[in-house]
Design a protein around this motif. Structure first.
Motif, PDB file in Angstrom:
ATOM      1  N   ARG A 181       0.812  -1.217   0.000  1.00  0.00           N
ATOM      2  CA  ARG A 181       0.000   0.000   0.000  1.00  0.00           C
ATOM      3  C   ARG A 181       0.845   1.267   0.000  1.00  0.00           C
ATOM      4  NH1 ARG A 181      -2.869   1.314   5.568  1.00  0.00           N
ATOM      5  NH2 ARG A 181      -2.913   3.310   4.540  1.00  0.00           N
ATOM      6  N   PHE A 182       2.114   1.170   0.380  1.00  0.00           N
ATOM      7  CA  PHE A 182       2.980   2.345   0.448  1.00  0.00           C
ATOM      8  C   PHE A 182       3.816   2.543  -0.807  1.00  0.00           C
ATOM      9  CE2 PHE A 182       2.439   0.997   4.918  1.00  0.00           C
ATOM     10  CZ  PHE A 182       1.731   2.095   5.356  1.00  0.00           C
ATOM     11  N   CYS A 183       4.460   1.472  -1.278  1.00  0.00           N
ATOM     12  CA  CYS A 183       5.382   1.628  -2.405  1.00  0.00           C
ATOM     13  C   CYS A 183       4.890   0.949  -3.679  1.00  0.00           C
ATOM     14  CB  CYS A 183       6.771   1.109  -2.039  1.00  0.00           C
ATOM     15  SG  CYS A 183       6.870  -0.696  -1.861  1.00  0.00           S
ATOM     16  N   GLY A 184       3.906   0.070  -3.572  1.00  0.00           N
ATOM     17  CA  GLY A 184       3.412  -0.644  -4.741  1.00  0.00           C
ATOM     18  C   GLY A 184       4.212  -1.882  -5.090  1.00  0.00           C
ATOM     19  N   GLY A 185       5.231  -2.200  -4.297  1.00  0.00           N
ATOM     20  CA  GLY A 185       6.044  -3.394  -4.555  1.00  0.00           C
ATOM     21  C   GLY A 185       5.286  -4.658  -4.199  1.00  0.00           C
ATOM     22  N   SER A 186       5.742  -5.753  -4.754  1.00  0.00           N
ATOM     23  CA  SER A 186       5.141  -7.045  -4.436  1.00  0.00           C
ATOM     24  C   SER A 186       6.250  -8.083  -4.390  1.00  0.00           C
ATOM     25  CB  SER A 186       4.065  -7.421  -5.453  1.00  0.00           C
ATOM     26  OG  SER A 186       4.638  -7.573  -6.723  1.00  0.00           O
ATOM     27  N   PRO A 187       6.079  -9.145  -3.663  1.00  0.00           N
ATOM     28  CA  PRO A 187       4.861  -9.569  -2.968  1.00  0.00           C
ATOM     29  C   PRO A 187       4.651  -8.770  -1.689  1.00  0.00           C
ATOM     30  CG  PRO A 187       6.611 -11.120  -2.517  1.00  0.00           C
ATOM     31  CD  PRO A 187       7.170 -10.121  -3.496  1.00  0.00           C
ATOM     32  N   ALA A 188       3.437  -8.871  -1.182  1.00  0.00           N
ATOM     33  CA  ALA A 188       3.065  -8.178   0.049  1.00  0.00           C
ATOM     34  C   ALA A 188       2.150  -9.086   0.863  1.00  0.00           C
ATOM     35  CB  ALA A 188       2.370  -6.866  -0.275  1.00  0.00           C
ATOM     36  N   PRO A 234       9.847 -12.574   0.428  1.00  0.00           N
ATOM     37  CA  PRO A 234      11.133 -12.255  -0.211  1.00  0.00           C
ATOM     38  C   PRO A 234      11.265 -10.745  -0.413  1.00  0.00           C
ATOM     39  CG  PRO A 234       9.590 -13.108  -1.832  1.00  0.00           C
ATOM     40  CD  PRO A 234       8.903 -13.208  -0.489  1.00  0.00           C
ATOM     41  N   ALA A 235      12.440 -10.316  -0.829  1.00  0.00           N
ATOM     42  CA  ALA A 235      12.653  -8.892  -1.113  1.00  0.00           C
ATOM     43  C   ALA A 235      11.652  -8.454  -2.179  1.00  0.00           C
ATOM     44  CB  ALA A 235      14.074  -8.660  -1.589  1.00  0.00           C
ATOM     45  N   PRO A 236      11.059  -7.282  -2.012  1.00  0.00           N
ATOM     46  CA  PRO A 236      10.032  -6.846  -2.959  1.00  0.00           C
ATOM     47  C   PRO A 236      10.623  -6.431  -4.302  1.00  0.00           C
ATOM     48  CG  PRO A 236      10.443  -5.139  -1.338  1.00  0.00           C
ATOM     49  CD  PRO A 236      11.248  -6.330  -0.927  1.00  0.00           C
ATOM     50  N   GLY A 237       9.793  -6.579  -5.320  1.00  0.00           N
ATOM     51  CA  GLY A 237      10.163  -6.101  -6.646  1.00  0.00           C
ATOM     52  C   GLY A 237      10.016  -4.589  -6.706  1.00  0.00           C
ATOM     53  N   MET A 274       1.488  -5.003   2.871  1.00  0.00           N
ATOM     54  CA  MET A 274       2.790  -4.351   2.994  1.00  0.00           C
ATOM     55  C   MET A 274       3.868  -5.312   2.520  1.00  0.00           C
ATOM     56  SD  MET A 274       2.535  -2.488   6.681  1.00  0.00           S
ATOM     57  CE  MET A 274       0.885  -2.188   7.312  1.00  0.00           C
ATOM     58  N   CYS A 275       4.848  -4.744   1.813  1.00  0.00           N
ATOM     59  CA  CYS A 275       5.993  -5.552   1.391  1.00  0.00           C
ATOM     60  C   CYS A 275       6.929  -5.742   2.580  1.00  0.00           C
ATOM     61  CB  CYS A 275       6.713  -4.878   0.222  1.00  0.00           C
ATOM     62  SG  CYS A 275       7.564  -3.346   0.657  1.00  0.00           S
ATOM     63  N   PHE A 276       7.964  -6.520   2.383  1.00  0.00           N
ATOM     64  CA  PHE A 276       8.926  -6.793   3.442  1.00  0.00           C
ATOM     65  C   PHE A 276       9.503  -5.508   4.019  1.00  0.00           C
ATOM     66  CE2 PHE A 276      13.331  -7.369   4.736  1.00  0.00           C
ATOM     67  CZ  PHE A 276      13.207  -8.346   5.701  1.00  0.00           C
ATOM     68  N   THR A 277       9.976  -4.612   3.164  1.00  0.00           N
ATOM     69  CA  THR A 277      10.667  -3.407   3.610  1.00  0.00           C
ATOM     70  C   THR A 277       9.731  -2.435   4.314  1.00  0.00           C
ATOM     71  OG1 THR A 277      12.158  -3.677   1.733  1.00  0.00           O
ATOM     72  CG2 THR A 277      12.194  -1.558   2.849  1.00  0.00           C
TER      73      THR A 277
END
Length: 135
Positions: free
Chosen positions: A10-17, A90-93, A41-44
């Motif tokens: 929801r914050f950065c748009g990265g995935s997976p979340a 895992p680390a987000p894309g 939320m993604c990992f970060t």
């Protein structure tokens, strides 16, 4: 068979979340305050929200009797359970909504988190004083 939709942060748009909820609690002598942030939320970003809210609860969540024994510990346990789901990711894309939150220092390396020792030491002092006959 259709594949399940991949959640985006929801914050950065990265995935997976992961779909999680983090909470913060502030206990004042008479009043209490609650805050929560939920959603995927993604990992970060999830780690950043967890660390910020947990540090807030450790420093400001203990200042009423009900908070000391009920709300602050409950909030910390719920955050620990939620961060477990985030840490499995895992680390987000690459994100599409904006920059990722900075997780910053771990909670145990943030000086504000050690404010929680004040009520714990006070409680320990009261127990020892009570057991020793009130000197």
């Amino acid at each position: 068979m259709p594949q399940p939709a991949l959640l985006m942060c929801r914050f950065c748009g990265g995935s997976p979340a992961a779909d999680v909820t983090f909470r913060a609690h502030r206990g004042l002598v008479i009043l209490m305050g609650f805050r929560k942030t939920d959603g995927p939320m993604c990992f970060t970003c999830g780690l950043a929200v967890y660390r910020a809210y947990t540090t807030h609860t450790l420093s400001q969540g203990w200042w009423s009797p009900l908070s000391l024994f009920l709300f602050a510990p409950l909030t910390l346990v719920r955050n620990l359970l939620a961060v477990r789901r985030v840490r499995r990711l895992p680390a987000p894309g690459p994100g599409t909504l904006g920059p990722r939150y900075d997780p910053g220092l771990p909670v145990h390396r943030r000086p504000r988190a050690y404010v929680a020792l004040v009520p714990v030491l006070w409680l320990l002092f009261m127990i020892v004083t009570g057991l020793s006959g009130g000197a």
